[in-house]
Design a protein around this motif. Structure first.
Motif, PDB file in Angstrom:
ATOM      1  N   ALA A 160      52.742  42.933  38.364  1.00  0.00           N
ATOM      2  CA  ALA A 160      53.711  41.987  37.475  1.00  0.00           C
ATOM      3  C   ALA A 160      54.977  42.568  37.915  1.00  0.00           C
ATOM      4  O   ALA A 160      55.962  41.572  38.174  1.00  0.00           O
ATOM      5  N   CYS A 161      55.400  43.770  37.850  1.00  0.00           N
ATOM      6  CA  CYS A 161      56.498  44.289  37.966  1.00  0.00           C
ATOM      7  C   CYS A 161      56.836  44.143  39.658  1.00  0.00           C
ATOM      8  O   CYS A 161      58.220  43.776  39.743  1.00  0.00           O
ATOM      9  N   TRP A 205      55.952  41.671  41.596  1.00  0.00           N
ATOM     10  CA  TRP A 205      56.311  40.287  42.020  1.00  0.00           C
ATOM     11  C   TRP A 205      57.645  39.925  41.243  1.00  0.00           C
ATOM     12  O   TRP A 205      58.406  39.300  41.890  1.00  0.00           O
ATOM     13  N   ALA A 206      58.014  40.600  39.994  1.00  0.00           N
ATOM     14  CA  ALA A 206      59.326  40.105  39.344  1.00  0.00           C
ATOM     15  C   ALA A 206      60.070  40.559  39.954  1.00  0.00           C
ATOM     16  O   ALA A 206      61.377  40.077  40.158  1.00  0.00           O
ATOM     17  N   GLY A 207      60.090  42.083  40.181  1.00  0.00           N
ATOM     18  CA  GLY A 207      61.416  42.523  41.231  1.00  0.00           C
ATOM     19  C   GLY A 207      61.660  41.845  42.525  1.00  0.00           C
ATOM     20  O   GLY A 207      62.796  41.698  42.835  1.00  0.00           O
ATOM     21  N   GLU A 228      60.243  38.877  43.781  1.00  0.00           N
ATOM     22  CA  GLU A 228      60.441  37.012  43.728  1.00  0.00           C
ATOM     23  C   GLU A 228      61.674  36.711  42.710  1.00  0.00           C
ATOM     24  O   GLU A 228      62.111  36.062  43.040  1.00  0.00           O
ATOM     25  N   LEU A 229      61.844  37.391  41.863  1.00  0.00           N
ATOM     26  CA  LEU A 229      62.737  36.947  40.905  1.00  0.00           C
ATOM     27  C   LEU A 229      63.927  37.500  41.111  1.00  0.00           C
ATOM     28  O   LEU A 229      65.205  37.011  40.733  1.00  0.00           O
ATOM     29  N   LEU A 230      63.986  39.197  41.346  1.00  0.00           N
ATOM     30  CA  LEU A 230      65.403  39.565  41.207  1.00  0.00           C
ATOM     31  C   LEU A 230      65.689  39.922  42.659  1.00  0.00           C
ATOM     32  O   LEU A 230      66.890  40.758  42.838  1.00  0.00           O
ATOM     33  N   SER A 231      64.935  39.722  43.633  1.00  0.00           N
ATOM     34  CA  SER A 231      65.346  39.717  45.073  1.00  0.00           C
ATOM     35  C   SER A 231      65.609  41.422  45.371  1.00  0.00           C
ATOM     36  O   SER A 231      66.339  41.546  46.214  1.00  0.00           O
ATOM     37  N   TYR A 266      60.900  45.573  47.940  1.00  0.00           N
ATOM     38  CA  TYR A 266      59.483  46.044  47.471  1.00  0.00           C
ATOM     39  C   TYR A 266      59.575  47.437  47.332  1.00  0.00           C
ATOM     40  O   TYR A 266      58.860  47.902  46.475  1.00  0.00           O
ATOM     41  N   THR A 297      61.584  48.339  44.278  1.00  0.00           N
ATOM     42  CA  THR A 297      60.684  47.933  42.987  1.00  0.00           C
ATOM     43  C   THR A 297      59.592  48.606  42.668  1.00  0.00           C
ATOM     44  O   THR A 297      59.247  48.932  41.523  1.00  0.00           O
TER      45      THR A 297
END
Length: 136
Positions: free
Chosen positions: A89-90, A92-94, A96-99, A102, A105
């Motif tokens: 979840a971290c 993906w959020a980092g 995909e949502l925060l760009s 990886y 993140t």
């Protein structure tokens, strides 16, 4: 308090080695083999959990008397699967949502999961100070 600090230090050493395994395999699978970062994160996390179980239960936490190794392992795996969910979840959020890249993140995700791992393993798997004094 000294025993808790010593335990945290041992947990940190095991955690650093597990992180190197996890991070290195994540980068290798993604960069060298073109595996999707979430698939790579799942594989690398799983491999590091196996190392982490063996090292944590041998060097960090005291086995609870009366708890079978099988039950201990099942609890460890359940807690680790939840940790994997938190990790992904971290990730993906980092990404995909925060760009955020990886690999950057992953450092944040590891810190979050590390807290989860220590607290839950201490609660569910560690026999505590009394068992350590009995074993001494």
């Amino acid at each position: 308090m000294k025993k808790l600090i010593a335990q945290l230090m041992k947990f940190g050493v095991v955690g650093v080695i597990a992180f190197i395994i996890d991070y290195g395999l994540l980068a290798l699978l993604t960069e060298a083999f073109g595996v999707n970062y979430l698939v790579s994160a799942t594989i690398s996390f799983t491999v590091s959990v196996v190392f982490n179980y063996v090292a944590s239960m041998r060097y960090v936490f005291t086995h609870k008397e009366g708890m079978s190794r099988r039950r201990e392992f099942i609890i460890f795996v359940v807690l680790s699967v939840i940790g994997l969910g938190i990790n992904n979840a971290c990730m993906w959020a980092g990404v995909e949502l925060l760009s955020v890249h990886y690999l950057i993140t992953k450092i944040f995700a590891t810190a979050v999961v590390m807290v989860w791992n220590f607290v839950t393993r201490k609660i569910f798997l560690d026999a505590g100070d009394g068992a350590q004094e009995q074993q001494a």
